[in-house]
Design a protein around this motif. Structure first.
Motif, PDB file in Angstrom:
ATOM      1  N   ASP A 219       2.156  21.092   9.914  1.00 23.23           N
ATOM      2  CA  ASP A 219       2.037  19.830   8.921  1.00 23.23           C
ATOM      3  C   ASP A 219       3.246  19.261   8.782  1.00 23.23           C
ATOM      4  O   ASP A 219       3.182  18.013   8.182  1.00 23.23           O
ATOM      5  CB  ASP A 219       1.529  20.617   7.733  1.00 23.23           C
ATOM      6  N   THR A 222       5.633  14.847  12.156  1.00 18.69           N
ATOM      7  CA  THR A 222       4.893  13.496  11.674  1.00 18.69           C
ATOM      8  C   THR A 222       3.340  13.219  12.145  1.00 18.69           C
ATOM      9  O   THR A 222       3.113  13.903  13.048  1.00 18.69           O
ATOM     10  CB  THR A 222       5.916  12.364  12.164  1.00 18.69           C
ATOM     11  N   ARG A 223       2.663  12.495  11.479  1.00 25.21           N
ATOM     12  CA  ARG A 223       1.357  12.002  11.835  1.00 25.21           C
ATOM     13  C   ARG A 223       1.518  11.846  13.465  1.00 25.21           C
ATOM     14  O   ARG A 223       0.751  12.086  14.199  1.00 25.21           O
ATOM     15  CB  ARG A 223       0.748  11.166  11.047  1.00 25.21           C
ATOM     16  N   ARG A 224       2.291  10.858  13.905  1.00 20.83           N
ATOM     17  CA  ARG A 224       2.160  10.328  15.268  1.00 20.83           C
ATOM     18  C   ARG A 224       2.544  11.570  16.128  1.00 20.83           C
ATOM     19  O   ARG A 224       2.018  11.492  17.366  1.00 20.83           O
ATOM     20  CB  ARG A 224       3.390   9.331  15.338  1.00 20.83           C
ATOM     21  N   ARG A 226       1.956  14.678  15.946  1.00 18.98           N
ATOM     22  CA  ARG A 226       0.843  15.585  15.885  1.00 18.98           C
ATOM     23  C   ARG A 226      -0.420  14.886  17.063  1.00 18.98           C
ATOM     24  O   ARG A 226      -1.251  15.482  17.577  1.00 18.98           O
ATOM     25  CB  ARG A 226       0.262  15.886  14.781  1.00 18.98           C
ATOM     26  N   ILE A 227      -0.540  13.494  16.630  1.00 25.42           N
ATOM     27  CA  ILE A 227      -1.453  12.568  17.499  1.00 25.42           C
ATOM     28  C   ILE A 227      -1.327  12.786  19.089  1.00 25.42           C
ATOM     29  O   ILE A 227      -1.766  13.011  19.745  1.00 25.42           O
ATOM     30  CB  ILE A 227      -1.659  11.312  16.933  1.00 25.42           C
ATOM     31  N   SER A 273      -4.836  19.806  11.278  1.00 24.18           N
ATOM     32  CA  SER A 273      -3.680  19.301  10.416  1.00 24.18           C
ATOM     33  C   SER A 273      -3.541  17.867  10.003  1.00 24.18           C
ATOM     34  O   SER A 273      -3.272  17.695   8.894  1.00 24.18           O
ATOM     35  CB  SER A 273      -2.351  19.566  11.331  1.00 24.18           C
ATOM     36  N   ILE A 274      -4.037  17.154  10.813  1.00 19.24           N
ATOM     37  CA  ILE A 274      -3.985  15.665  10.548  1.00 19.24           C
ATOM     38  C   ILE A 274      -5.039  15.254   9.549  1.00 19.24           C
ATOM     39  O   ILE A 274      -4.798  14.704   8.391  1.00 19.24           O
ATOM     40  CB  ILE A 274      -4.330  14.895  11.859  1.00 19.24           C
TER      41      ILE A 274
END
Length: 436
Positions: A219, A222-224, A226-227, A273-274
């Protein structure tokens, strides 16, 4: 790689209902997938029970939706790691954790396997052909691999959690490398049996990934990031299909398990997670909340009983066709697809009804655990052997009886015995209820 402040699950005062909801959906996904794989027809020689997905076009896309076992083991690692850490913070021990896991997993299995053994005996005594009874026993035993592997993984969880705390990246890298090496040997030799070694390495690696999730490390990305990781895992998975390394049918990659499931687990974990905050919000809505409230304390009962329900429905369908003369639709035909909604609803309803009636089994109070590490190791081994026996030999009245005896022995070994001194039993350490 930019990261934010980790969100540690140790700071959560209550259960993570979002994770519970996903786990409950995984259980439902397994029930639906197995329900779709049941094929029943009646020929001149009698009823024919087969896997409806064999040779079908639809199993590959369906497997991409309902192959949830990798995520289930990640969540199992998440829940187990979190539960163990909380219990230890309150004065509990790793031995108590393992004993509780044995109790929660084995007790419902004793009842289910015992009932199935009795039913098989009754069928044989009433003249049902032995080959049909053998097929029923074989089909029942197939999904039990999960119980044996999950019991082993959870019993080893404290050991691997300790390794994770000392060297997280080295530990998971070694397990993943072992899983890949097993696949390499299997592919090089052409001996599929070698792949069954990955019943340990693949699922242990996914459980280990759950430890990272529990600590908030995933978590915190960063979102990026994880993507990118999730898309990369899917791209690598597709590449293995295109090169012929693994089958695009994710169900085919589970027996024996292959390292492709690790990529599935990574992709699912990144997606979870996202969406975690959104899933947590959904879990608090009335309908999802009631769903997870029903499934969470009955998850093992649902898993263990959905296959007997399916077998009973298959048998009832065959009897109906033979007594009325009404032909059953051919699997994968238009008529068959038209009957699937009613079939799925019936399976879910009957399984839920049994789970409701038997809820007290999983809810039974966890007894005082043994303080002997040797007894716990033996209990875990005996429980695993009982399940492996059903998988290897098949489920018959005799093997079911043997399995029940071994499982009861496993439960007894997890309780105090001669190896537990009087002063240990008289003055136990403070114990917290082990959840998850």
């Amino acid at each position: 790689m930019a990261i934010a402040e980790p969100r540690s699950s140790s700071t959560r005062a209550t259960r993570d209902t979002g994770i519970d909801l996903v786990r409950a959906l995984c259980v439902l996904g397994v029930v639906l997938l197995h329900s779709m794989m049941v094929g029943v027809t009646v020929t001149d020689s009698g009823p024919l029970f087969a896997n409806a997905s064999d040779g079908s076009w639809w199993i590959t896309p369906l497997s991409w939706v309902l192959q949830v076992m990798p995520l289930f083991f990640v969540i199992g690692g998440f829940a187990g790691y979190t539960s163990l850490r909380r219990a230890q913070q309150r004065g509990g021990t790793a031995k108590e954790f393992v004993a509780a896991r044995i109790h929660r997993l084995v007790l419902p299995a004793v009842v289910t396997i015992g009932v199935v053994g009795i039913v098989l005996t009754v069928l044989l005594a009433n003249g049902v052909p032995a080959d049909l009874v053998a097929i029923a026993g074989y089909r029942y035993g197939q999904p039990l691999w999960f119980l044996g592997v999950f019991l082993l993984c959870q019993a080893l969880l404290p050991l691997f959690a300790a390794a994770h705390r000392r060297a997280p990246w080295i530990t998971i890298t070694l397990i993943v490398a072992a899983a890949v090496a097993v696949d390499a040997v299997r592919n090089a030799t052409g001996i599929d049996g070698v792949g069954f070694v990955n019943l340990a390495f693949v699922w242990l690696a996914l459980q280990q990934l759950g430890f990272f999730f529990a600590e908030g490390r995933i978590d915190a990305l960063t979102r990026r990031t994880r993507i990118v990781i999730g898309i990369s895992a899917v791209a690598a998975l597709v590449t293995t299909f295109l090169t012929g390394t693994y089958s695009p049918d994710l169900i085919a990659n589970i027996n024996p398990p292959s390292a492709s499931l690790l990529l599935v687990g990574v992709a699912h974990t990144m997606l979870l997670s996202i969406l975690r905050d959104r899933v947590a919000s959904w879990s608090r809505l009335p309908l999802p909340s009631r769903f997870l409230t029903f499934v969470t304390p009955r998850a093992m009962t649902i898993y263990l009983w959905h296959m007997p329900v399916l077998l009973a429905m298959a048998g009832a369908s065959a009897v109906f066709a033979m007594t009325t003369g009404i032909a059953l639709p051919e699997p994968s035909s238009i008529e068959w697809w038209m009957t699937r909604p009613l079939w799925l609803v019936t399976v879910v309803a009957l399984t839920a009804g049994i789970a409701f009636l038997l809820a007290g089994i999983e809810a039974r109070r966890i007894p005082t655990p043994t303080r002997s590490a040797g007894r716990l190791v033996t209990a875990s081994a005996v429980g695993t052997v009982a399940i492996v026996g059903l998988l290897v030999v098949g489920t018959t009245p005799v093997t079911a009886s043997v399995a029940v005896v071994l499982l009861i022995a496993s439960l007894r070994l997890a309780r105090p015995g001669r190896g537990d001194s009087a002063w240990q039993l008289a003055a136990p350490t403070p114990r917290a209820r082990v959840q998850g």
